[in-house]
Design an enzyme around this catalytic site. Structure first.
Site, short mmCIF file in Angstrom:
data_model
loop_
_atom_site.label_atom_id
_atom_site.label_comp_id
_atom_site.label_asym_id
_atom_site.label_seq_id
_atom_site.Cartn_x
_atom_site.Cartn_y
_atom_site.Cartn_z
N ASP A 175 0.83 -1.21 0.00
CA ASP A 175 0.00 0.00 0.00
C ASP A 175 0.87 1.26 0.00
OD1 ASP A 175 -2.45 1.36 0.00
OD2 ASP A 175 -3.29 0.08 1.56
N ASP A 230 -9.73 3.64 -3.93
CA ASP A 230 -10.40 2.44 -3.43
C ASP A 230 -11.82 2.32 -3.94
OD1 ASP A 230 -8.88 2.78 -0.17
OD2 ASP A 230 -8.12 1.86 -1.99
#
Length: 672
Positions: A175, A230
């Site tokens: 991430d 996202d």
């Protein structure tokens, strides 16, 4: 993993100098690379030659107590028991919250003993014993993206990679939070080299949200890279991400994939029709297929979508082409993907809120001219012949996914027919509504002994007003039948399905049935005079994050979690709180004249918010603001909707994704 947008933006701004020790790397030579055809080399390690398929827990569990060793091992069991392993799903991936918040005295990561009492290696061994692979998560920063702040890998790349390899990890999702402003290419290349140094084949998933255009530089860094922010479990979010990922087709291929984020199929925020579109479009885009729902609770409908092997075969085709857009007029999308056997997968995707005819041709999607073609419907699992037209009446938010081939066996299949139902989709209770159905032969061969029927809900009266049969239909010919449809007086307002069916024979005598569901709506026009739109019942709504809110801003998660609508310091007691991409549709019954609103990005957002407001009347854009930002005062918007049957309030993302896009329709009114 999914983050609350405000939290993620805050973390992006945490920048500063890093010590030389933190930036130190081992200086090892990078892994071998191969060409991609897109101007960037690809890793030549043989990993992820087709898009990775598997599971990730984040969308269904986040950091809840339900995420633990038993769940992960249970998912592996279900992969085998439910046939998902046989369908191609391979990776069982852990997301954030698997570790303790601090490293041990030696700087090593420590699995949370409450969640994983036997450690990660034991879980990996269990998963491997099932013939599956294990994935893990960390961040290319000092901490991960969870608010609890679990340790990230920045400055610990080689040590962490060694731990992952020793545990038997096969996949790393890396991430982008708390990255301290360090150049993304440097951070991700360091972990690439650290993984290579372990000697263990580990698929490397780059999750930097597309901020630095990884498709332009990451083919020799990882096997897949996120192209967007996202996803959330909503039609608006899925649609926004789809539109961002589609143009990136030239950058995808074996071993280097565009990743539009995990699947939301089965999580409850969309309909099964929308989930089939989600799965179809991810497959035609050659996207990784990572299940994001808790399979222990999955319905048969969800499993039926995830286990459609014909659709999966489109995603997993070894040629590795991402589908490209052929057309996208007025929300009617045609996307085609070249397959290794020379056929084309074709998605007819309906973005709009009503059924639409979507059409293309075999030659338009790249097939050579031929007398006829075989057309395989991948959701109905039926084959037909077509003279070249590829078309269907596609339901709202639906997708028809077919595979078309110029082969010699087309005549063995019955002709394809297209079913349509024309007329208003709105029904007034107790009043006859006239509709016209059509059955059109698209095949090279004739459809013989054609009959058509129309049925509706119990108690509805449906009567044919013209012939329902035809002896034969040749290529391009149609049977048109008139119908009178009456919903009983007192029918509750809402959506109702009509089912149009056709039966016919192929020249060889094979009887074929075809059907399409058309959704109609029983609705009332707004009352005379001026009404607040937040006081009226909308037909449909979609939103980028969370539901559309009445008289508050958008809170991004649950209904009622917003705040007072505030734009430029002015608080508005009435209005709609949305989040791009958003679409709210009202039935106006041709009786309204004007929509007015004060529009802008809510003050609760940072300077990143960029949105555009639009008003549509029966498919025509009648007003638009252009791009508005957080630091702008409310803009007055007036739209002439005279004579429109349907009015839509649309918010787009300003072209830069849906982060921070809290869009307010303040003081929104309609005059009728």
């Amino acid at each position: 993993m999914r983050r609350h947008p405000r939290t993620r933006r805050t973390r992006r701004r945490v920048v500063g100098a890093l010590t030389a020790a933190l930036l130190c790397t081992a200086g090892l030579a990078g892994p071998a690379v191969a060409g991609t055809g897109s101007g960037s080399p690809a890793l030549a390690d043989g990993l992820a030659l087709t898009p990775p398929m598997g599971f990730n827990n984040w969308n269904s569990t986040h950091c809840s107590a339900d995420f633990d060793e038993a769940m992960v091992e249970g998912i592996a069991d279900l992969f085998v028991a439910k046939g998902l392993k046989a369908a191609g799903y391979q990776y069982v991936n852990l997301d954030d919250c698997w570790a303790l918040p601090g490293r041990d005295a030696d700087g090593k990561l420590v699995p949370d003993p409450a969640r994983f009492p036997h450690g990660i290696k034991a879980v990996a061994d269990y998963v491997h014993a099932k013939g599956l692979k294990l994935g893990i998560y960390t961040s290319a920063g000092t901490k991960t993206c969870n608010d609890a702040g679990f340790p990230g890998a920045l400055g610990h790349e080689y040590s962490d990679a060694r731990q992952f390899a020793d545990w038997g990890v096969d996949y790393l999702k890396y991430d982008n939070c708390n990255n301290q402003g360090v150049d993304a290419k440097q951070r991700y290349r360091t972990m690439r080299d650290a993984l290579a140094a372990t000697g263990r084949p580990i698929v490397f998933s780059i999750c930097e949200w597309g901020e630095n255009k990884p498709w332009e530089w990451a083919a020799d860094v990882g096997q897949l890279w996120r192209t967007t922010g996202d996803i959330s479990d909503s039609w608006g979010s899925m649609l926004s991400i789809l539109k961002q990922n589609l143009p990136l087709a030239p950058y995808a291929g074996p071993g280097h994939w565009n990743d539009p984020d995990m699947l939301e199929v089965g999580n409850g925020g969309m309909t099964d029709t929308e989930y089939r579109s989600h799965f179809s479009m991810w497959s035609i885009m050659a996207a990784p297929l990572l299940i994001g729902t808790d399979l222990r609770k999955a319905s048969q409908a969800t499993l039926g979508i995830l286990d459609n092997k014909e659709v999966i075969a489109v995603d997993q085709d070894p040629l590795g082409k991402q589908g490209t857009v052929i057309s996208s007029t007025d929300g009617r999308w045609v996307v085609a993907k070249r397959m290794q056997d020379g056929s084309r997968a074709v998605a007819l995707f309906n973005e709009t809120g009503s059924a639409q005819r979507i059409a293309t041709s075999a030659t338009a999607v790249g097939l050579p001219k031929a007398p006829a073609y075989t057309l395989r419907d991948l959701w109905q699992h039926r084959s037909y012949n077509t003279a070249g037209t590829v078309s269907a009446i596609v339901p709202a938010h639906g997708t028809v996914l077919v595979r078309v081939a110029a082969d010699r066996h087309w005549a063995a299949n019955p002709p394809a027919v297209e079913l349509g139902l024309n007329g208003s989709r709105f029904i007034e209770p107790g009043t006859r509504t006239a509709l016209t159905s059509s059955v059109t032969d698209l095949g090279r061969t004739a459809a013989e002994g054609v009959s058509v029927s129309l049925t509706g809900p119990d108690g509805w009266r449906i009567r044919a007003t013209s012939p329902t049969r035809a002896t034969a239909l040749r290529t391009g010919r149609a049977l048109h039948t008139g119908w009178q449809v009456t919903a009983p007086a007192g029918t509750p307002r809402g959506s109702y399905d009509l089912r149009l069916r056709a039966s016919y024979r192929s020249p060889g005598g094979v009887r074929t049935e075809s059907a399409v569901t058309i959704t109609t709506t029983v609705a009332d026009a707004p009352p005379a005079g001026s009404s607040y739109l937040s006081d009226l019942t909308w037909l449909t709504s979609s939103n980028g994050w969370g539901p559309v809110e009445r008289d508050t801003s958008n809170g991004e998660y649950d209904a009622g979690d917003g705040h007072p609508i505030t734009i430029g310091g002015v608080v508005y007691p009435k209005g709609l709180g949305t989040h791009a991409a958003s679409d709210v549709e009202y039935f106006t019954g041709k009786s309204c004249e004007k929509v007015t609103a004060e529009v802008g990005v809510d003050d609760e957002e940072s300077a990143n918010g960029t949105v555009s407001f639009e008003v549509w009347a029966d498919g025509r854009k009648v007003a638009a603001t252009g791009v508005l930002t957080t630091d702008m005062a409310a803009q007055s918007l007036t739209a002439d909707v005279t004579g429109a049957e349907v009015v839509r309030l649309v918010v787009t993302d300003g072209g830069d994704g849906i982060t921070s896009d809290h869009a307010d329709w303040a003081d929104a009114k309609i005059t009728c």
